[in-house]
Design an enzyme around this catalytic site. Structure first.
Site, PDB file in Angstrom:
ATOM      1  N   ASP A 105      40.348  20.861  61.029  1.00  0.00           N
ATOM      2  CA  ASP A 105      39.678  22.076  60.803  1.00  0.00           C
ATOM      3  C   ASP A 105      39.557  23.416  61.675  1.00  0.00           C
ATOM      4  O   ASP A 105      39.798  24.430  61.452  1.00  0.00           O
ATOM      5  CB  ASP A 105      37.812  21.580  60.739  1.00  0.00           C
ATOM      6  CG  ASP A 105      37.906  20.490  59.795  1.00  0.00           C
ATOM      7  OD1 ASP A 105      38.460  20.262  58.887  1.00  0.00           O
ATOM      8  OD2 ASP A 105      36.577  20.029  60.056  1.00  0.00           O
ATOM      9  N   ALA A 140      28.637  22.109  53.242  1.00  0.00           N
ATOM     10  CA  ALA A 140      29.482  22.146  51.914  1.00  0.00           C
ATOM     11  C   ALA A 140      30.872  21.479  52.173  1.00  0.00           C
ATOM     12  O   ALA A 140      31.738  21.527  51.543  1.00  0.00           O
ATOM     13  CB  ALA A 140      29.373  23.337  51.452  1.00  0.00           C
ATOM     14  N   ASP A 182      44.155  13.110  59.582  1.00  0.00           N
ATOM     15  CA  ASP A 182      44.373  14.020  60.897  1.00  0.00           C
ATOM     16  C   ASP A 182      44.443  13.001  61.999  1.00  0.00           C
ATOM     17  O   ASP A 182      44.903  13.252  63.043  1.00  0.00           O
ATOM     18  CB  ASP A 182      43.699  15.401  60.992  1.00  0.00           C
ATOM     19  CG  ASP A 182      41.941  14.935  60.781  1.00  0.00           C
ATOM     20  OD1 ASP A 182      41.594  13.882  60.544  1.00  0.00           O
ATOM     21  OD2 ASP A 182      41.350  15.993  60.958  1.00  0.00           O
ATOM     22  N   SER A 235      32.122  25.031  58.466  1.00  0.00           N
ATOM     23  CA  SER A 235      31.316  25.959  59.181  1.00  0.00           C
ATOM     24  C   SER A 235      31.178  25.844  60.718  1.00  0.00           C
ATOM     25  O   SER A 235      31.273  26.841  61.124  1.00  0.00           O
ATOM     26  CB  SER A 235      30.103  25.997  58.453  1.00  0.00           C
ATOM     27  OG  SER A 235      29.274  24.897  58.669  1.00  0.00           O
ATOM     28  N   SER A 236      31.446  24.509  61.162  1.00  0.00           N
ATOM     29  CA  SER A 236      31.154  24.317  62.537  1.00  0.00           C
ATOM     30  C   SER A 236      32.513  24.884  63.228  1.00  0.00           C
ATOM     31  O   SER A 236      32.409  25.570  64.331  1.00  0.00           O
ATOM     32  CB  SER A 236      30.754  23.022  63.014  1.00  0.00           C
ATOM     33  OG  SER A 236      31.859  22.046  62.354  1.00  0.00           O
ATOM     34  N   GLU A 279      33.539  20.096  69.898  1.00  0.00           N
ATOM     35  CA  GLU A 279      33.013  19.334  68.649  1.00  0.00           C
ATOM     36  C   GLU A 279      32.947  17.843  68.967  1.00  0.00           C
ATOM     37  O   GLU A 279      31.891  17.213  68.611  1.00  0.00           O
ATOM     38  CB  GLU A 279      33.765  19.778  67.271  1.00  0.00           C
ATOM     39  CG  GLU A 279      33.065  18.722  66.264  1.00  0.00           C
ATOM     40  CD  GLU A 279      32.884  19.936  64.807  1.00  0.00           C
ATOM     41  OE1 GLU A 279      32.444  19.226  63.928  1.00  0.00           O
ATOM     42  OE2 GLU A 279      33.421  20.944  64.766  1.00  0.00           O
TER      43      GLU A 279
END
Length: 380
Positions: free
Chosen positions: A169, A120, A33, A124-125, A157
């Site tokens: 993401d 994992a 990406d 999640s962020s 982020e």
């Protein structure tokens, strides 16, 4: 207790609304990406859910149902990048990114809960960022599109939390569609929803969480990103996206550094793997993508060197037990793998992987189906 009830208990009033944003798993296209290449994520059923109300006094209050601790209270005009290393950096970073872009966000109360497994490799962020961005976009009537929200969440982020991730993401969380995998061109951010109805083909995609926690802020991710950028510079292109797969051998011969050479080989070949998977899905030949997944894992293991013994064990044990293909997914150094299996073989493959972990003395993995789910949305 739901987030709406939790919000009322915390803040003494009902929220203005409740929103959800999913985690994601990436089918193919890893570390491509930020090289302006191609990725193919799908949204998971697991979501971050936020109950939110506006404030007009410049105060931002954040609370998580999942993490012990009091309400985090901040002032929106005092938010500074890289000053907060807790979970609160992700929603706070979104407020900072929105305000930095000129959007009049004057404060908010948020209460969050998430079923996306942390550490994992399932984003999640990004789910926390996107659910915050969508809620504030709706409440403040900012009129931003889903791709624009994804870019703002990525900025939160990158610049606020200090993790140099690409845009996959956040785009997956914001833009995925139920029953589809998302083909994202990370150069122009164009997206295509590709039908991905595995059950119609008698197949399942399993996520195997190795339970090895990873943290991408530790420098290994940044080192590989820098190596890819160095490779592009030495090859005279703006990004590795511009190196054609057919010219890969020639390009590699011009790179003196063995490490940079490995990184370039992975990125260019993984972009090619995305194109092969797209062609097979368009042709309805879903089973044939299995070996491409495994090829991708070998590249991540040997060229990018971001796998770990547990992820290698998932791939080897699953394939030995009859899986059609498997690969680690996400940033690496732990996290999860995806395994493509015949529906009839799910129990056999799951048992084989679990027994292999037990024999190696590892913590038992968590295995669940990756059901292509909807992107971010308002619930109430």
């Amino acid at each position: 207790m739901g987030v709406r009830e939790g919000f009322e208990e915390l803040y003494g009033a009902a929220p203005e609304g409740v929103w959800a944003a999913p985690g994601r798993v990436n089918l193919i296209g890893e570390y491509t990406d930020f090289n302006e290449g191609f990725v193919m994520p799908l949204a998971l059923p697991h979501t971050a859910v936020a109950a939110v109300s506006r404030r007009t006094d410049g105060v931002l209050r954040l609370h998580s149902a999942d993490i012990e601790g009091p309400v985090v209270e901040l002032r929106v005009d005092e938010l500074e990048p890289l000053t907060n290393t807790s979970w609160a950096a992700y929603p706070a970073g979104v407020v900072w990114a929105l305000r930095s872009a000129g959007h009049p966000v004057t404060g908010a109360d948020l209460h969050l809960a998430s079923t996306v497994p942390t550490g994992a490799g399932l984003s999640s962020s990004a789910a926390l960022e996107v659910v915050t961005a969508l809620a504030l976009n709706d409440l403040y009537e900012l009129g931003l599109t889903r791709p624009e929200l994804a870019l703002l969440a990525q900025r939160a982020e990158n610049d606020f939390a200090g993790v140099p991730c690409g845009v996959m993401d956040q785009t997956a969380s914001a833009c995925c569609a139920e029953g589809h995998v998302l083909h994202l061109d990370c150069r122009d951010l164009s997206i295509r929803q590709v039908p991905f109805d595995l059950s119609a083909h008698g197949l399942e995609l399993l996520v195997v969480d190795s339970r090895v926690k990873h943290a991408l802020g530790d420098g290994a991710y940044a080192e590989r990103r820098a190596g890819c950028e160095e490779g592009a510079r030495q090859l005279g292109v703006s990004h590795l996206r511009d190196v054609a797969y057919e010219e890969l051998d020639s390009a590699l011969s011009r790179l003196p550094d063995e490490r940079v050479r490995r990184y370039v080989r992975h990125v260019v070949s993984d972009d090619h793997r995305v194109e092969r998977v797209i062609a097979l899905l368009d042709a309805g030949d879903v089973r044939a993508i299995g070996p491409i997944l495994t090829d991708g894992h070998v590249s991540l293991r040997d060229d990018l060197r971001i796998s770990c013994p547990e992820l290698d064990l998932v791939v080897d044990a699953a394939n030995a037990a009859g899986a059609l293909g498997a690969r680690m997914t996400g940033g690496g150094f732990g996290g999860s793998a995806v395994v493509l299996v015949e529906s009839a073989d799910v129990d056999t493959v799951t048992k084989a992987v679990t027994e292999a972990f037990a024999a190696a003395g590892h913590t038992a993995p968590r295995v669940f189906p990756a059901v292509p789910s909807a992107g971010a949305r308002r619930l109430s």
